[in-house]
Motif scaffolding. Structure first.
Motif, short mmCIF file in Angstrom:
data_model
loop_
_atom_site.label_atom_id
_atom_site.label_comp_id
_atom_site.label_asym_id
_atom_site.label_seq_id
_atom_site.Cartn_x
_atom_site.Cartn_y
_atom_site.Cartn_z
N ASP A 77 -42.28 -78.07 32.92
CA ASP A 77 -43.61 -77.82 32.36
C ASP A 77 -43.88 -78.72 31.17
O ASP A 77 -44.99 -79.25 31.01
N ALA A 78 -42.86 -78.92 30.33
CA ALA A 78 -43.04 -79.73 29.13
C ALA A 78 -43.35 -81.18 29.45
O ALA A 78 -44.09 -81.85 28.71
N LEU A 79 -42.83 -81.69 30.57
CA LEU A 79 -43.00 -83.10 30.91
C LEU A 79 -44.04 -83.35 31.99
O LEU A 79 -44.25 -84.50 32.38
N ALA A 80 -44.66 -82.30 32.46
CA ALA A 80 -45.67 -82.46 33.52
C ALA A 80 -46.79 -83.38 33.05
O ALA A 80 -47.41 -83.15 32.01
N GLY A 81 -47.04 -84.44 33.81
CA GLY A 81 -48.12 -85.37 33.50
C GLY A 81 -47.81 -86.40 32.43
O GLY A 81 -48.65 -87.26 32.14
N VAL A 82 -46.62 -86.33 31.83
CA VAL A 82 -46.26 -87.30 30.79
C VAL A 82 -45.94 -88.65 31.43
O VAL A 82 -45.16 -88.73 32.38
N ARG A 83 -46.54 -89.71 30.92
CA ARG A 83 -46.31 -91.07 31.42
C ARG A 83 -45.40 -91.82 30.45
O ARG A 83 -45.59 -91.76 29.22
N VAL A 84 -44.43 -92.54 31.02
CA VAL A 84 -43.47 -93.28 30.19
C VAL A 84 -43.53 -94.75 30.58
O VAL A 84 -43.22 -95.11 31.73
N ASP A 85 -43.91 -95.60 29.65
CA ASP A 85 -43.99 -97.04 29.93
C ASP A 85 -42.59 -97.65 30.04
O ASP A 85 -41.61 -97.10 29.51
N ASP A 86 -42.53 -98.82 30.68
CA ASP A 86 -41.24 -99.43 30.98
C ASP A 86 -40.50 -99.95 29.76
O ASP A 86 -39.30 -100.26 29.84
N ASP A 87 -41.15 -100.03 28.61
CA ASP A 87 -40.48 -100.56 27.42
C ASP A 87 -39.80 -99.46 26.60
O ASP A 87 -39.28 -99.72 25.51
N LYS A 88 -39.77 -98.24 27.13
CA LYS A 88 -39.14 -97.12 26.43
C LYS A 88 -37.70 -96.92 26.91
O LYS A 88 -37.30 -97.39 27.96
N ILE A 89 -36.94 -96.19 26.10
CA ILE A 89 -35.61 -95.71 26.49
C ILE A 89 -35.64 -94.19 26.34
O ILE A 89 -36.09 -93.67 25.32
N VAL A 90 -35.17 -93.49 27.36
CA VAL A 90 -35.20 -92.03 27.35
C VAL A 90 -33.77 -91.50 27.29
O VAL A 90 -32.90 -91.91 28.08
N VAL A 91 -33.53 -90.59 26.34
CA VAL A 91 -32.22 -89.94 26.20
C VAL A 91 -32.37 -88.48 26.60
O VAL A 91 -33.17 -87.74 26.02
N ASN A 92 -31.60 -88.08 27.58
CA ASN A 92 -31.64 -86.73 28.13
C ASN A 92 -30.50 -85.91 27.54
O ASN A 92 -29.33 -86.15 27.85
N VAL A 93 -30.82 -84.95 26.66
CA VAL A 93 -29.78 -84.11 26.08
C VAL A 93 -29.87 -82.68 26.60
O VAL A 93 -29.32 -81.75 26.00
N MET A 94 -30.52 -82.50 27.75
CA MET A 94 -30.68 -81.17 28.33
C MET A 94 -29.47 -80.83 29.19
O MET A 94 -29.16 -81.52 30.17
N ALA A 95 -28.77 -79.77 28.84
CA ALA A 95 -27.59 -79.35 29.60
C ALA A 95 -27.99 -78.94 31.01
O ALA A 95 -28.93 -78.17 31.21
N GLY A 96 -27.29 -79.47 31.99
CA GLY A 96 -27.51 -79.08 33.37
C GLY A 96 -28.68 -79.76 34.05
O GLY A 96 -28.99 -79.43 35.20
N VAL A 97 -29.33 -80.71 33.40
CA VAL A 97 -30.45 -81.44 34.00
C VAL A 97 -30.01 -82.88 34.21
O VAL A 97 -29.81 -83.63 33.24
N GLY A 98 -29.81 -83.28 35.47
CA GLY A 98 -29.35 -84.62 35.77
C GLY A 98 -30.45 -85.66 35.64
O GLY A 98 -31.64 -85.34 35.69
#
Length: 254
Positions: A77-98
């Motif tokens: 729900d928090a990320l629904a519709g969020v657009r991420v451009d190619d020049d970004k770096i995303v760090v996933n710190v959510m336990a259990g979310v691959g």
């Protein structure tokens, strides 16, 4: 990385912001999601260069590195519709979310790195496990206490399972305090002594010249009190039960 975004400002988000500021890193701008209004307001008021955005899209747009720290049940729900451009770096710190699930939701080809920052990152006293290794992400967490890149997601899940033992350790200490109080010791005295006892143990862990087994042996005398508790309580059955619980958690995380 001079512009950091954090989506989901819970305990870990607060710890990262605090670490950045207390470490003297005043030049890095930090952009926070509006969720968790009390925490975000407190951080933005306390620290210069920390701003609360109107929504998660603004966090992404303003940042170079985006840390996603949303609770497991809320992240879609928090990320629904969020657009991420190619020049970004995303760090996933959510336990259990691959990362595969996260990439499908973001529908973006940006670098995705999983990480396990712990609350002690606040004091820059915690090593952060990351996968896959990424130079910018490695550098970021190295500044905040140290970084440990691992070879694959299976290894990452093993380290993630280890973090599941933290509250058990606190519960163990609380049980010791309750036992002492049951023997007539004032609860505040029992609490103070147990904290002091295990803070000393924590400091001994900084001596990396000795293995954990060696540290245990150095704190134990033949037929002494420590040996008695270890052999009568933390026996083979207890050890196997702990191993079994970790095995089950690892299966859950895979």
């Amino acid at each position: 990385m001079k512009r950091i975004g954090i989506i989901g400002v819970g305990e870990i988000g607060r710890a990262i912001v605090t670490s950045l500021r207390h470490g003297g890193d005043e030049s890095t701008e930090v952009f926070l999601s509006p969720r968790g209004a009390r925490a975000t307001a407190e951080l933005s008021e306390r620290y210069e260069g920390v701003r609360v955005c109107v929504d998660n899209q603004e966090v992404v747009d303003r940042s170079e590195l985006v840390i996603i720290a949303v609770r497991r049940q809320d992240w879609r729900d928090a990320l629904a519709g969020v657009r991420v451009d190619d020049d970004k770096i995303v760090v996933n710190v959510m336990a259990g979310v691959g990362n595969d699930d996260l990439r499908r939701t973001l529908a973006a080809g940006v670098p995705l790195v999983r990480a396990i920052p712990l609350p002690a990152i606040r004091e820059r006293r915690s090593v952060t496990v990351v996968y896959p290794s990424h130079p910018e992400v490695n550098s970021f967490f190295d500044r905040l206490g140290g970084v440990l890149p691992v070879a694959d997601e299976a290894a990452f899940n093993v380290f993630s399972a280890l973090t599941g033992t933290l509250t058990t350790h606190y519960a163990y200490l609380a049980t010791l305090t309750s036992w002492a109080a049951g023997q007539g010791i004032a609860p505040e005295d029992a609490d103070r002594y147990v904290r002091s006892l295990f803070q000393g143990v924590g400091r001994s862990l900084s001596d990396e010249t000795r293995s954990l087994h060696q540290l245990a042996a150095d704190h134990e005398t033949p037929n002494g009190n420590n040996e008695r508790i270890r052999t009568t309580w933390f026996d083979q059955v207890n050890s196997q039960a702990l191993t079994g619980a970790l095995d089950a958690l690892l299966i859950h995380l895979a």
